[in-house]
Design an enzyme around this catalytic site. Structure first.
Site, PDB file in Angstrom:
ATOM      1  N   TYR A  54       0.866  -1.229  -0.343  1.00  0.00           N
ATOM      2  CA  TYR A  54      -0.351   0.285   0.120  1.00  0.00           C
ATOM      3  C   TYR A  54       1.225   1.383   0.200  1.00  0.00           C
ATOM      4  O   TYR A  54       1.879   1.523   0.988  1.00  0.00           O
ATOM      5  CB  TYR A  54      -0.970   0.526   0.487  1.00  0.00           C
ATOM      6  CG  TYR A  54      -1.649   1.693   1.025  1.00  0.00           C
ATOM      7  CD1 TYR A  54      -3.513   0.851   0.551  1.00  0.00           C
ATOM      8  CD2 TYR A  54      -1.390   2.543   1.914  1.00  0.00           C
ATOM      9  CE1 TYR A  54      -3.615   2.458  -0.062  1.00  0.00           C
ATOM     10  CE2 TYR A  54      -2.007   3.910   2.216  1.00  0.00           C
ATOM     11  CZ  TYR A  54      -3.495   3.700   1.580  1.00  0.00           C
ATOM     12  OH  TYR A  54      -3.416   4.791   1.134  1.00  0.00           O
ATOM     13  N   HIS A  84      -4.707  16.230  -3.284  1.00  0.00           N
ATOM     14  CA  HIS A  84      -5.328  16.517  -1.722  1.00  0.00           C
ATOM     15  C   HIS A  84      -5.196  17.879  -1.402  1.00  0.00           C
ATOM     16  O   HIS A  84      -5.383  17.798  -0.330  1.00  0.00           O
ATOM     17  CB  HIS A  84      -4.145  15.485  -1.038  1.00  0.00           C
ATOM     18  CG  HIS A  84      -5.159  13.983  -0.580  1.00  0.00           C
ATOM     19  ND1 HIS A  84      -5.084  13.091  -1.947  1.00  0.00           N
ATOM     20  CD2 HIS A  84      -5.125  12.661   0.567  1.00  0.00           C
ATOM     21  CE1 HIS A  84      -5.322  11.727  -1.440  1.00  0.00           C
ATOM     22  NE2 HIS A  84      -5.828  11.777  -0.930  1.00  0.00           N
ATOM     23  N   ASN A 197      -0.006  11.676   5.722  1.00  0.00           N
ATOM     24  CA  ASN A 197      -0.120  11.238   6.392  1.00  0.00           C
ATOM     25  C   ASN A 197       0.225  10.791   7.690  1.00  0.00           C
ATOM     26  O   ASN A 197       0.507  10.669   8.143  1.00  0.00           O
ATOM     27  CB  ASN A 197       0.039   9.170   5.683  1.00  0.00           C
ATOM     28  CG  ASN A 197      -1.312   8.526   5.933  1.00  0.00           C
ATOM     29  OD1 ASN A 197      -2.510   8.951   6.698  1.00  0.00           O
ATOM     30  ND2 ASN A 197      -1.457   7.867   4.880  1.00  0.00           N
ATOM     31  N   TYR A 283     -19.452  32.259  45.104  1.00  0.00           N
ATOM     32  CA  TYR A 283     -18.756  30.962  44.336  1.00  0.00           C
ATOM     33  C   TYR A 283     -17.529  31.250  44.043  1.00  0.00           C
ATOM     34  O   TYR A 283     -16.765  30.423  43.250  1.00  0.00           O
ATOM     35  CB  TYR A 283     -19.176  30.413  43.754  1.00  0.00           C
ATOM     36  CG  TYR A 283     -20.400  28.785  44.712  1.00  0.00           C
ATOM     37  CD1 TYR A 283     -20.206  29.022  46.247  1.00  0.00           C
ATOM     38  CD2 TYR A 283     -20.995  28.116  43.733  1.00  0.00           C
ATOM     39  CE1 TYR A 283     -21.478  27.887  47.047  1.00  0.00           C
ATOM     40  CE2 TYR A 283     -22.397  27.345  44.750  1.00  0.00           C
ATOM     41  CZ  TYR A 283     -21.879  27.540  46.273  1.00  0.00           C
ATOM     42  OH  TYR A 283     -22.870  26.009  47.214  1.00  0.00           O
ATOM     43  N   ARG A 286     -14.683  32.076  46.216  1.00  0.00           N
ATOM     44  CA  ARG A 286     -14.377  30.846  46.673  1.00  0.00           C
ATOM     45  C   ARG A 286     -14.073  29.904  46.347  1.00  0.00           C
ATOM     46  O   ARG A 286     -12.857  29.364  46.585  1.00  0.00           O
ATOM     47  CB  ARG A 286     -15.255  30.536  47.842  1.00  0.00           C
ATOM     48  CG  ARG A 286     -14.893  29.859  48.794  1.00  0.00           C
ATOM     49  CD  ARG A 286     -16.319  29.935  49.891  1.00  0.00           C
ATOM     50  NE  ARG A 286     -17.028  30.273  49.799  1.00  0.00           N
ATOM     51  CZ  ARG A 286     -18.790  29.840  49.734  1.00  0.00           C
ATOM     52  NH1 ARG A 286     -18.313  28.318  50.543  1.00  0.00           N
ATOM     53  NH2 ARG A 286     -19.761  30.022  48.962  1.00  0.00           N
ATOM     54  N   PHE A 331      -2.145   7.523  12.370  1.00  0.00           N
ATOM     55  CA  PHE A 331      -2.824   8.708  11.951  1.00  0.00           C
ATOM     56  C   PHE A 331      -3.602   8.669  12.156  1.00  0.00           C
ATOM     57  O   PHE A 331      -4.363   9.890  12.647  1.00  0.00           O
ATOM     58  CB  PHE A 331      -2.753   8.437  10.376  1.00  0.00           C
ATOM     59  CG  PHE A 331      -3.705   7.419   9.443  1.00  0.00           C
ATOM     60  CD1 PHE A 331      -5.171   7.901   9.394  1.00  0.00           C
ATOM     61  CD2 PHE A 331      -3.109   6.076   8.955  1.00  0.00           C
ATOM     62  CE1 PHE A 331      -5.409   6.499   9.376  1.00  0.00           C
ATOM     63  CE2 PHE A 331      -3.969   5.288   8.162  1.00  0.00           C
ATOM     64  CZ  PHE A 331      -5.333   5.392   9.063  1.00  0.00           C
ATOM     65  N   GLU A 417     -12.806   5.223   4.773  1.00  0.00           N
ATOM     66  CA  GLU A 417     -12.328   5.960   5.700  1.00  0.00           C
ATOM     67  C   GLU A 417     -13.466   6.301   6.496  1.00  0.00           C
ATOM     68  O   GLU A 417     -14.255   7.979   6.588  1.00  0.00           O
ATOM     69  CB  GLU A 417     -11.511   7.230   5.650  1.00  0.00           C
ATOM     70  CG  GLU A 417      -9.836   6.722   4.417  1.00  0.00           C
ATOM     71  CD  GLU A 417      -9.283   7.327   4.032  1.00  0.00           C
ATOM     72  OE1 GLU A 417      -9.424   9.067   4.157  1.00  0.00           O
ATOM     73  OE2 GLU A 417      -8.293   7.357   3.332  1.00  0.00           O
TER      74      GLU A 417
END
Length: 512
Positions: A54, A84, A197, A283, A286, A331, A417
């Protein structure tokens, strides 16, 4: 830090900050170069044996089962980077892009990605030439790494894409390389994939956010102490023995800060034995250490996650020393996304309790005899009324941003994915929450200092006196209304910068 040497053992958070924010130069160690040569030799042997691996001899994502002929594998890598580089939106800040590039160099230098040293060295040259790729805001889903943002960085190595100039203009990658005397590179098999990646964008943003949060959480103790002092609050809730019986480390550190910041105050002394004084403070006064301390402990969790990621090999596939090339899920950005979301929630609450103290300071019914809205002449003048409106609006935005991004997932790549982390989005909104927190604390800083000024002739603590003097340099003494925005900007600059904290620490000792 003028120079950062990247070796196979990773880099430190301080080195990332030095490169991202302060322009430190980068170099690769001889050990890193040797590690990359060794891993590349394994990829070259796969090429010779014509094995199906791959990212080396196959397509990507849903196309992982498509075998690529040797003659087209370099073309595959270039096509990957171009396709990409599909981000949209405004450019990411320079410090984020520089951090992302250094972290990708770090990962390649570990010698598990199968790239030639030339690839990592080319990224080093971009950093040292102050070339910042134009990386659009949108594009990463935080799984398969920060694909689009890293692709926009890698595209510049090819002499393509866009670069952001120092004055914010966009020029071509080719023009930027030419101006710097650099040449484009040609990618070999596996190298395009190795460049994109990774979790480097979300990790870079998390590391920058951690540095900012650490300072802001300390300054939250400063503004809380000033507000308590201005409202004639008690310092007893911050005694160390009260926090030893609930041993959360962040809480103890925050309480110790506030107790030290309040020491030596004639304002605090003025009501210490007053039987008519309130038995308990609200609050927001404190419980300041309990909220800010929990945020500190959350920050330490994020620090641990980032530290683990900094020594991680984040790529797919990875090249193992025994010659195997294995696909991984390393990844996936879930660890970083969870940490960023958690820290955003904590920072949002630090801002929320700060705004409650501001509201109390301005309310004549609750501020213990301070004038309405901290104006000596309320009615004609509105004092800090609208500054609190602004703070309220910022708190509301931070609450919306505290909705976790990491619980979302949109499947992509033909269902290959099918679960993504949204870690990039989580880290990005964390930075927005922290920027908003700086606005909120700066409103409290101004309001508390105004309150202390209005307590004259009583004198504040040494820390309070320093803060009042620095605010008064621009704001002057309380009086008629004036243009408030520049004063708030001055307050924020004091809060996020180092000078005010340094001066206070010189007077009372280091703050945690």
């Amino acid at each position: 830090m003028k120079k950062v040497t990247v070796g196979p053992e990773s880099v430190t958070p301080e080195q990332v900050i030095a490169v991202a924010r302060h322009g430190a130069r980068v170099e690769l160690s001889e050990a890193a170069l040797a590690a990359m040569r060794a891993s590349r030799s394994i990829v070259d042997s796969i090429e010779r044996d014509e094995r199906a691996v791959y990212g080396v001899s196959t397509g990507f994502g849903a196309l992982a089962n498509t075998f690529i002929e040797p003659a087209r594998r370099a073309e595959l890598q270039h096509a990957l980077i171009r396709s990409h580089s599909a981000g949209m939106g405004d450019a990411m800040p320079t410090e984020v892009v520089r951090a992302m590039m250094l972290l990708r160099i770090r990962s390649l230098a570990m010698g598990r990605s199968g790239v030639r040293p030339l690839v990592a060295q080319s990224l080093v040259e971009l950093l040292n030439a102050d070339i910042t790729p134009w990386v659009p805001r949108h594009g990463s889903l935080g799984a398969s790494g920060d694909l689009a943002p890293l692709a926009h960085c890698a595209l510049v190595l090819l002499g393509e894409g866009w670069v952001r100039t120092a004055d914010g203009r966009r020029i071509t990658g080719a023009d930027a390389l030419t101006a710097a005397g650099l040449a484009p590179i040609a990618l070999a098999s596996k190298e395009g994939l190795a460049l994109i990646n990774g979790t480097d964008g979300m990790l870079g943003m998390l590391l920058l956010a951690i540095a900012d949060a650490r300072h802001l959480f300390t300054m939250a103790d400063v503004t809380a102490a000033l507000a308590v002092e201005a409202m004639l609050g008690s310092d007893r809730p911050f005694l160390p023995e009260l926090h030893e019986i609930r041993p959360h480390p962040g809480q103890a550190a925050s309480a110790a800060n506030i107790h030290r910041l309040l020491a030596g105050s004639s304002i605090m002394d003025s009501h210490r034995d007053d039987l008519t004084h309130a038995v308990q403070d609200a609050y927001s006064m404190r419980c300041a250490p309990q909220v800010a301390g929990a945020a500190r402990d959350t920050l330490e969790f994020a620090v641990q996650v980032a530290a683990r990621e900094l020594v991680s090999v984040v790529d797919n596939p990875v090249v193992l020393p025994d010659g195997r090339v294995e696909s991984t899920g390393n990844f996936h950005g879930a660890p970083l996304g969870f940490a960023a979301d958690y820290l955003a929630i904590a920072a949002s609450e630090v801002g929320s309790i700060s705004e409650r103290r501001v509201d109390r300071l301005l309310d004549v019914a609750r501020s213990r005899e301070l004038p309405a809205f901290l104006s000596p002449d309320p009615g004609v003048n509105s004092g800090l009324m609208i500054a609190q409106y602004t703070a309220a609006g910022v708190v509301a935005e931070n609450r919306r941003l505290s909705v976790p991004a990491s619980t979302d997932s949109i499947p992509t790549s033909g269902m290959q994915e099918d679960h993504v982390s949204m870690g990039w989005s989580a880290a990005h909104k964390l930075r927005t929450v922290l920027a908003n927190l700086s606005h909120l604390l700066s409103v409290e800083l101004l309001a508390a200092c105004r309150g202390l000024q209005l307590r004259a002739p009583m004198t504040p603590s040494p820390a309070g006196a320093i803060a009042v003097r620095r605010i008064a340099e621009v704001a002057g003494e309380p009086g008629p209304d004036e243009f408030l925005a520049p004063i708030l900007e001055h307050s924020r600059a004091l809060l996020v910068g180092a000078e005010l904290r340094t001066e206070i620490e010189a007077a009372i000792g280091p703050l945690a």
